[in-house]
Design a protein around this motif. Structure first.
Motif, PDB file in Angstrom:
ATOM      1  N   ILE A   1       3.904   5.641  -5.681  1.00  0.00           N
ATOM      2  CA  ILE A   1       3.554   6.084  -7.018  1.00  0.00           C
ATOM      3  C   ILE A   1       2.718   6.930  -7.469  1.00  0.00           C
ATOM      4  CG2 ILE A   1       2.790   5.033  -9.094  1.00  0.00           C
ATOM      5  CD1 ILE A   1       4.078   2.281  -7.979  1.00  0.00           C
ATOM      6  N   PHE A   2       1.306   6.973  -6.618  1.00  0.00           N
ATOM      7  CA  PHE A   2       0.285   7.970  -6.791  1.00  0.00           C
ATOM      8  C   PHE A   2       0.800   9.262  -6.570  1.00  0.00           C
ATOM      9  CE2 PHE A   2      -2.576   4.163  -6.507  1.00  0.00           C
ATOM     10  CZ  PHE A   2      -2.724   3.908  -7.851  1.00  0.00           C
ATOM     11  N   GLU A   3       1.586   9.554  -5.904  1.00  0.00           N
ATOM     12  CA  GLU A   3       2.046  10.945  -5.226  1.00  0.00           C
ATOM     13  C   GLU A   3       3.450  11.602  -6.091  1.00  0.00           C
ATOM     14  OE1 GLU A   3       3.198  10.409  -1.221  1.00  0.00           O
ATOM     15  OE2 GLU A   3       1.285  10.318  -0.508  1.00  0.00           O
ATOM     16  N   ASN A   4       3.810  10.604  -7.027  1.00  0.00           N
ATOM     17  CA  ASN A   4       4.846  11.180  -7.824  1.00  0.00           C
ATOM     18  C   ASN A   4       4.295  11.974  -9.045  1.00  0.00           C
ATOM     19  OD1 ASN A   4       6.878  10.741  -9.926  1.00  0.00           O
ATOM     20  ND2 ASN A   4       7.983   9.496  -8.714  1.00  0.00           N
TER      21      ASN A   4
ATOM     22  N   ALA B   1       2.179  10.979 -12.402  1.00  0.00           N
ATOM     23  CA  ALA B   1       0.982  11.452 -13.062  1.00  0.00           C
ATOM     24  C   ALA B   1       0.716  12.242 -14.141  1.00  0.00           C
ATOM     25  CB  ALA B   1       0.685  12.720 -11.793  1.00  0.00           C
TER      26      ALA B   1
ATOM     27  N   ASN C   1      -5.157  13.536 -10.330  1.00  0.00           N
ATOM     28  CA  ASN C   1      -4.228  13.337 -11.068  1.00  0.00           C
ATOM     29  C   ASN C   1      -4.162  12.194 -12.003  1.00  0.00           C
ATOM     30  OD1 ASN C   1      -2.664  15.615 -10.387  1.00  0.00           O
ATOM     31  ND2 ASN C   1      -1.841  14.813  -8.523  1.00  0.00           N
ATOM     32  N   PHE C   2      -4.957  11.106 -11.256  1.00  0.00           N
ATOM     33  CA  PHE C   2      -4.991   9.802 -12.308  1.00  0.00           C
ATOM     34  C   PHE C   2      -6.356   9.401 -12.890  1.00  0.00           C
ATOM     35  CE2 PHE C   2      -1.156   9.609  -9.535  1.00  0.00           C
ATOM     36  CZ  PHE C   2      -0.440   8.907 -10.375  1.00  0.00           C
TER      37      PHE C   2
ATOM     38  N   HIS D   1      -6.451  14.332  -4.410  1.00  0.00           N
ATOM     39  CA  HIS D   1      -5.303  14.303  -4.860  1.00  0.00           C
ATOM     40  C   HIS D   1      -5.070  13.138  -5.892  1.00  0.00           C
ATOM     41  CE1 HIS D   1      -0.765  13.932  -5.427  1.00  0.00           C
ATOM     42  NE2 HIS D   1      -0.765  15.091  -5.672  1.00  0.00           N
ATOM     43  N   THR D   2      -5.032  12.052  -5.692  1.00  0.00           N
ATOM     44  CA  THR D   2      -5.103  10.871  -6.417  1.00  0.00           C
ATOM     45  C   THR D   2      -5.995  10.930  -7.591  1.00  0.00           C
ATOM     46  OG1 THR D   2      -3.685   9.465  -4.826  1.00  0.00           O
ATOM     47  CG2 THR D   2      -4.602   8.286  -6.475  1.00  0.00           C
TER      48      THR D   2
ATOM     49  N   TRP E   1       2.237   1.868  -3.469  1.00  0.00           N
ATOM     50  CA  TRP E   1       1.394   2.471  -4.434  1.00  0.00           C
ATOM     51  C   TRP E   1       1.130   3.971  -4.184  1.00  0.00           C
ATOM     52  CZ3 TRP E   1       0.094   0.791  -8.813  1.00  0.00           C
ATOM     53  CH2 TRP E   1       0.141  -0.628  -9.147  1.00  0.00           C
ATOM     54  N   GLU E   2       1.145   4.262  -2.873  1.00  0.00           N
ATOM     55  CA  GLU E   2       0.883   5.720  -2.443  1.00  0.00           C
ATOM     56  C   GLU E   2       2.089   6.402  -2.804  1.00  0.00           C
ATOM     57  OE1 GLU E   2       0.598   6.238   1.678  1.00  0.00           O
ATOM     58  OE2 GLU E   2      -1.711   6.358   1.776  1.00  0.00           O
TER      59      GLU E   2
ATOM     60  N   HIS F   1       0.906  -1.298   0.029  1.00  0.00           N
ATOM     61  CA  HIS F   1      -0.040  -0.226   0.069  1.00  0.00           C
ATOM     62  C   HIS F   1       0.719   1.139   0.042  1.00  0.00           C
ATOM     63  CE1 HIS F   1      -2.511   2.990   1.925  1.00  0.00           C
ATOM     64  NE2 HIS F   1      -3.420   2.492   1.171  1.00  0.00           N
TER      65      HIS F   1
END
Length: 454
Positions: A25-28, A32, A320-321, A316-317, A22-23, A19
């Motif tokens: 990656i999603f904050e990168n 994004a 962006n995604f 946020h996620t 993945w966080e 987890h």
């Protein structure tokens, strides 16, 4: 093994590690930006295949938004551009409020240089566009002036710790100020003639939202409900409804819902009693005193984070995604089948947009920075050189999200001009990204000092 790890089994720890991965990656920002670019590429490919007609038909399908009599029918495309992008503007507004509360924008002296450089980076692209379109499609003057924060900072992050901290701060502040100017341009120049009744309703809802803040309501639900009503009122008023996101962001409290200076004393008194109520031999379902105490602690600790921070984490996620890639796919439908590419490239809208982004941005940013520093009005940030500023100016030409949005607003009834603008935005953004990355790689050849890198 630390105390936190002892709370979980081996299987749970592995799940938590996945987890956390993945966080990250999603904050990168780079990831994004890459997802958004892939969505845009997919859109261009689909637009030039047999799938275009089916996609276009789907995007024109009506969606009913509202309750009962207060319902409007809008197309999927309008839903994406007006409603989903309002959530994107909510995130932008949160970033603006953060910077104005605890970031660079709260220190006028430090923020002065990048903010005024942003003005130069807005004015020069508009001037270049106007020169190409003198006596023609002048209404698109704002298309090349916007910088895409997520995309541009994502490209810059590829250089890692070779970029001095001063460059990142300068660019971030400039991009935020640039977005603020773009939002103002959309509000002032690209709305329809306002319906005074609905505009008055929007003002009333805005007052209620700020009253909630003033009276220290820290639950997000009332703000979200008010934000939806505000969006509907703005949409009906003719003012671009995405502004509801920015207004909502500034209404949401940035303070904690508890008195933090008393938190430590409360924890010292509360935690021992909670621990004493735990029975190691009893099933958790039978430990009513303990579970009630932990629930009380959860309710208090939940209020430590300001509502603004909690909301930013929530959206946020998805922004962006999900939202930005959907926006990119819907709006990058550049169909070139049967189009004279030479004629399209020589179209004044395309040329004004492309050269406004690629030349206007660096000329405006570097020019204003040079004048302010040479005149002594502002100082160059520590460890930042003129070459760094030029690199920032080139990267500032990446104007994907805002520019496409403004293009659609500028030419709502002129599909060819929208096509020319979108094609120029795509090519211009890619050109700015490649040139900016190459230039910054040459300037930032070695790793920045630990004290000057983020």
């Amino acid at each position: 093994m630390d105390a936190r790890e002892q709370l979980f089994t081996e299987k749970q720890r592995k799940r938590i590690e996945r987890h956390d991965t993945w966080e990250r990656i999603f904050e990168n920002g780079t990831v994004a930006a890459a997802v958004m670019v892939l969505a845009a590429i997919a859109a261009v490919i689909c637009a030039n295949t047999d799938a275009y007609e089916a996609i276009h038909h789907f995007l024109m399908e009506p969606i009913h938004v509202g309750i009962g009599e207060f319902t409007v029918a809008i197309s999927v495309e309008v839903f994406v551009n007006d409603f989903l992008m309002a959530i994107f503007f909510l995130l932008v507004g949160i970033e603006l409020k953060y910077e104005m509360t605890v970031g660079e924008l709260r220190r006028p002296r430090q923020a002065l240089l990048p903010m005024l450089a942003a003005v130069g980076g807005v004015v020069m692209p508009a001037i270049i566009y106007a020169l190409f379109n003198k006596g023609g499609a002048m209404h698109g003057w704002a298309i090349p002036m916007a910088t895409d924060i997520a995309f541009a900072l994502g490209v810059l992050s590829l250089l890692g710790d070779r970029v001095p901290a001063g460059v990142r701060v300068f660019f971030s502040t400039l991009a935020i100020a640039d977005d603020l100017i773009s939002i103002a341009a959309i509000a002032i120049f690209y709305g329809h003639a306002p319906n005074l009744f609905w505009l008055g309703c929007a003002v009333v809802v805005t007052v209620v939202l700020f009253w909630l803040n003033k009276t220290q309501h820290f639950r997000l639900a009332p703000y979200m409900a008010g934000g939806l009503v505000l969006w509907f009122c703005l949409f009906q008023s003719g003012v671009h409804a995405t502004l509801a996101g920015v207004i909502l962001a500034f209404a949401i409290p940035a303070r904690s819902g508890i008195r933090l200076n008393n938190l430590t004393d409360w924890l010292r008194g509360y935690m021992p009693d909670m621990v004493d109520s735990y029975d190691d031999d009893a099933h958790i379902l039978d430990q009513h005193d303990f579970t009630s105490a932990t629930f009380g602690a959860e309710r208090v600790m939940h209020r430590v984070s300001p509502p603004l921070v909690r909301l930013e984490r929530m959206i946020h996620t998805p922004v962006n995604f999900i939202i930005l890639p959907i926006f990119a796919f819907v709006n990058a439908q550049v169909r070139l089948v049967g189009v004279d590419l030479v004629q399209l490239a020589l179209d004044p809208v395309a040329m004004g947009t492309y050269f406004g982004m690629l030349l206007g941005k660096p000329l405006g940013i570097v020019g204003v920075t040079f004048l302010l520093v040479r005149s002594g009005i502002a100082d160059m940030p520590k460890n930042v050189t003129g070459a760094h500023i030029l690199g920032v100016g080139i990267l500032g030409g990446i104007g994907f999200t805002m520019s496409i949005l403004i293009a659609g607003l500028a030419f709502p009834a002129e599909p060819y001009e929208v096509l020319a603008a979108k094609a120029a935005i795509l090519v211009g953004s890619v050109s700015a990204a490649v040139l900016g990355m190459a230039f910054m790689s040459a300037v930032c050849k070695k790793k920045a000092d630990p004290e000057t890198s983020i």
